[in-house]
Design an enzyme around this catalytic site. Structure first.
Site, mmCIF file in Angstrom:
data_model
loop_
_atom_site.group_PDB
_atom_site.id
_atom_site.type_symbol
_atom_site.label_atom_id
_atom_site.label_comp_id
_atom_site.label_asym_id
_atom_site.label_seq_id
_atom_site.Cartn_x
_atom_site.Cartn_y
_atom_site.Cartn_z
ATOM 1 C CE LYS A 85 48.794 43.565 32.366
ATOM 2 N NZ LYS A 85 47.761 43.997 33.319
ATOM 3 N NE ARG A 161 53.744 45.267 35.370
ATOM 4 C CZ ARG A 161 52.579 44.720 35.655
ATOM 5 N NH1 ARG A 161 51.713 45.340 36.403
ATOM 6 N NH2 ARG A 161 52.291 43.528 35.211
ATOM 7 N NE ARG A 196 43.456 37.460 37.949
ATOM 8 C CZ ARG A 196 44.268 38.430 37.543
ATOM 9 N NH1 ARG A 196 44.641 38.490 36.287
ATOM 10 N NH2 ARG A 196 44.702 39.328 38.397
ATOM 11 N NE ARG A 225 47.862 37.225 40.001
ATOM 12 C CZ ARG A 225 48.083 38.135 39.044
ATOM 13 N NH1 ARG A 225 47.949 37.801 37.780
ATOM 14 N NH2 ARG A 225 48.427 39.361 39.365
ATOM 15 N NE ARG A 236 47.604 43.305 41.246
ATOM 16 C CZ ARG A 236 46.719 42.351 40.934
ATOM 17 N NH1 ARG A 236 45.967 41.804 41.888
ATOM 18 N NH2 ARG A 236 46.605 41.939 39.705
HETATM 19 P P1 AP5 Z 1 43.401 38.906 33.004
HETATM 20 O O1 AP5 Z 1 43.461 38.631 31.540
HETATM 21 O O2 AP5 Z 1 43.960 37.896 33.936
HETATM 22 O O3 AP5 Z 1 43.994 40.375 33.308
HETATM 23 P P2 AP5 Z 1 45.500 40.892 33.372
HETATM 24 O O4 AP5 Z 1 45.503 42.269 32.788
HETATM 25 O O5 AP5 Z 1 46.425 39.887 32.793
HETATM 26 O O6 AP5 Z 1 45.635 41.016 34.926
HETATM 27 P P3 AP5 Z 1 46.847 40.828 35.936
HETATM 28 O O7 AP5 Z 1 46.252 40.938 37.293
HETATM 29 O O8 AP5 Z 1 47.628 39.606 35.616
HETATM 30 O O9 AP5 Z 1 47.671 42.087 35.675
HETATM 31 P P4 AP5 Z 1 48.664 42.681 36.661
HETATM 32 O O10 AP5 Z 1 49.361 43.635 35.778
HETATM 33 O O11 AP5 Z 1 48.111 43.226 37.887
HETATM 34 O O12 AP5 Z 1 49.468 41.421 37.178
HETATM 35 P P5 AP5 Z 1 50.851 40.792 36.781
HETATM 36 O O13 AP5 Z 1 50.748 39.355 36.970
HETATM 37 O O14 AP5 Z 1 51.355 41.296 35.500
HETATM 38 O O15 AP5 Z 1 41.858 39.182 33.331
HETATM 39 C C1 AP5 Z 1 41.444 39.408 34.656
HETATM 40 C C2 AP5 Z 1 40.073 38.713 34.885
HETATM 41 O O16 AP5 Z 1 39.099 39.354 34.069
HETATM 42 C C3 AP5 Z 1 40.048 37.234 34.496
HETATM 43 O O17 AP5 Z 1 39.240 36.544 35.400
HETATM 44 C C4 AP5 Z 1 39.426 37.222 33.076
HETATM 45 O O18 AP5 Z 1 38.717 36.024 32.830
HETATM 46 C C5 AP5 Z 1 38.501 38.408 33.155
HETATM 47 N N1 AP5 Z 1 38.398 39.124 31.881
HETATM 48 C C6 AP5 Z 1 39.431 39.449 31.042
HETATM 49 N N2 AP5 Z 1 38.972 40.126 29.977
HETATM 50 C C7 AP5 Z 1 37.623 40.237 30.153
HETATM 51 C C8 AP5 Z 1 36.579 40.841 29.389
HETATM 52 N N3 AP5 Z 1 36.834 41.502 28.256
HETATM 53 N N4 AP5 Z 1 35.321 40.788 29.873
HETATM 54 C C9 AP5 Z 1 35.041 40.136 31.062
HETATM 55 N N5 AP5 Z 1 35.984 39.532 31.815
HETATM 56 C C10 AP5 Z 1 37.271 39.586 31.369
HETATM 57 O O19 AP5 Z 1 51.785 41.416 37.924
HETATM 58 C C11 AP5 Z 1 51.608 41.031 39.281
HETATM 59 C C12 AP5 Z 1 52.638 41.745 40.136
HETATM 60 O O20 AP5 Z 1 53.964 41.394 39.713
HETATM 61 C C13 AP5 Z 1 52.616 43.276 40.069
HETATM 62 O O21 AP5 Z 1 51.669 43.822 40.958
HETATM 63 C C14 AP5 Z 1 54.067 43.604 40.465
HETATM 64 O O22 AP5 Z 1 54.232 43.505 41.859
HETATM 65 C C15 AP5 Z 1 54.843 42.480 39.821
HETATM 66 N N6 AP5 Z 1 55.311 42.841 38.485
HETATM 67 C C16 AP5 Z 1 54.798 42.405 37.296
HETATM 68 N N7 AP5 Z 1 55.448 42.969 36.271
HETATM 69 C C17 AP5 Z 1 56.395 43.783 36.812
HETATM 70 C C18 AP5 Z 1 57.360 44.661 36.273
HETATM 71 N N8 AP5 Z 1 57.502 44.858 34.950
HETATM 72 N N9 AP5 Z 1 58.155 45.334 37.127
HETATM 73 C C19 AP5 Z 1 58.051 45.186 38.461
HETATM 74 N N10 AP5 Z 1 57.133 44.376 39.046
HETATM 75 C C20 AP5 Z 1 56.312 43.699 38.224
#
Ligand code: AP5
Length: 291
Positions: A85, A161, A196, A225, A236
């Protein structure tokens, strides 16, 4: 980049105004179809495996809908942890100029500021659970309503979510033009999480194997992270699977499912095609409204 059946700038024919198989209950939404596009079912248990890809980068399979209002683009991007994302948001904002609003980044900013909300949020994030709505919902709403988001359009990442978060957006009258779902198989997700790294100076996302840092100076300052371990990503993922169908059901008429298993440029190619189509349709709609 490979060629796409929906390259940017391809005009839509008038026959794209409604999808014949999917009656649309909302008169403000227009289902788009195209000879190369097929509506799909969006169950989380249909994620493709690495060997059995349902979608190829050159044959995106999706349908989209666009609001008839000629306002800035409003996009939600969704997908499992590490589905890409944030990576795609970098590429989308570069091209479309939307304001990127990441729920995870907003929460990490609260943690960094050592606020009461941040302390509480971290407890949930460490367990891979959703942070309570009392913290998340207003935080996201306020960011969406700020002038830059309203003027430039927004790209909402990682929200909603849960069904209650989606319902809160609907209650506020906030609805996206398109809901992008990144579809990535589970073995790839774990590998992406573990490799990552983040640049604390620029905020850029790297991967040790797939997107390594450009030089030693950047490599030396990369951070990981606290929730990017194999153990935590499994928690997760469980939370994601528990909630994803509820969220998808709210946006099923405007969902574009994208194959996220391929290289980031090819993932973006699919998203770009979909956003171009939405933007083109909005132009057609605003033109016909003005006529
Ligand atoms: P990356 O682009 O960083 O992936 P991402 O989908 O953004 O991953 P996140 O881990 O940030 O998603 P998440 O939903 O778990 O975490 P969030 O911070 O939102 O890519 C990942 C890796 O892959 C990178 O190294 C990249 O280089 C590589 N990559 C990307 N695309 C690629 C490709 N095509 N090919 C090869 N490599 C690739 O949430 C964290 C926490 O916050 C949650 O667990 C929850 O506790 C809380 N939270 C967040 N939102 C909410 C909500 N709405 N409500 C309640 N709690 C919430």
């Amino acid at each position: 980049m490979g060629s796409s059946s929906l390259s940017p700038g391809v005009p839509l024919s008038p026959s794209l105004s409604r999808h014949p198989k999917f009656p649309n209950p909302n008169p403000n939404l227009f289902l788009l179809s195209h000879p190369s596009l097929t509506p799909i079912s969006l169950r989380s248990n249909q994620l493709p495996s690495r060997s059995k890809k349902l979608l190829s980068p050159n044959a995106p399979t999706f349908f989209v809908a666009a609001s008839a209002k000629a306002e800035p683009l409003k996009v939600i991007i969704s997908g499992a942890p590490a589905s890409g994302k944030g990576t795609q948001c970098e590429l989308i904002t570069q091209k479309y100029g939307l304001v990127h609003i990441s729920a995870g980044d907003l929460l990490r900013a609260e943690i960094a500021a050592a606020s009461e909300n941040g302390k509480l949020a971290k407890e949930y994030m460490e367990k891979g659970q959703l942070v309570p709505n009392e913290i998340v919902v207003m935080m996201v709403k306020e960011r969406l309503l700020q002038p830059d988001s309203q003027q430039r359009g927004w790209l909402l990442d990682g929200y909603p979510r849960s069904s209650s978060q989606a319902a809160a957006l609907e209650d506020f009258g906030i609805r996206p033009d398109v809901f992008i779902l990144l579809d990535v198989s589970e073995d790839i997700l774990v590998e992406r999480v573990v490799g990552r790294r983040l640049d604390p100076l620029t905020g850029k996302i790297y991967h040790l194997k797939y997107s390594p840092p450009e030089n030693d100076e950047i490599a030396s300052r990369l951070t990981q992270r606290f929730d990017d371990t194999e153990e935590k990503v499994k928690l997760r993922l469980r939370t994601h699977h528990e909630n994803v169908d509820d969220v998808l059901s709210v946006y099923k008429d405007i969902t574009v499912k994208v194959n996220g298993n391929v290289a980031k440029e090819n993932v973006f190619e699919q998203i770009d095609a979909a956003l171009t189509q939405v933007a083109e349709q909005r132009k057609v709609n605003s033109g016909s409204l003005a006529a």
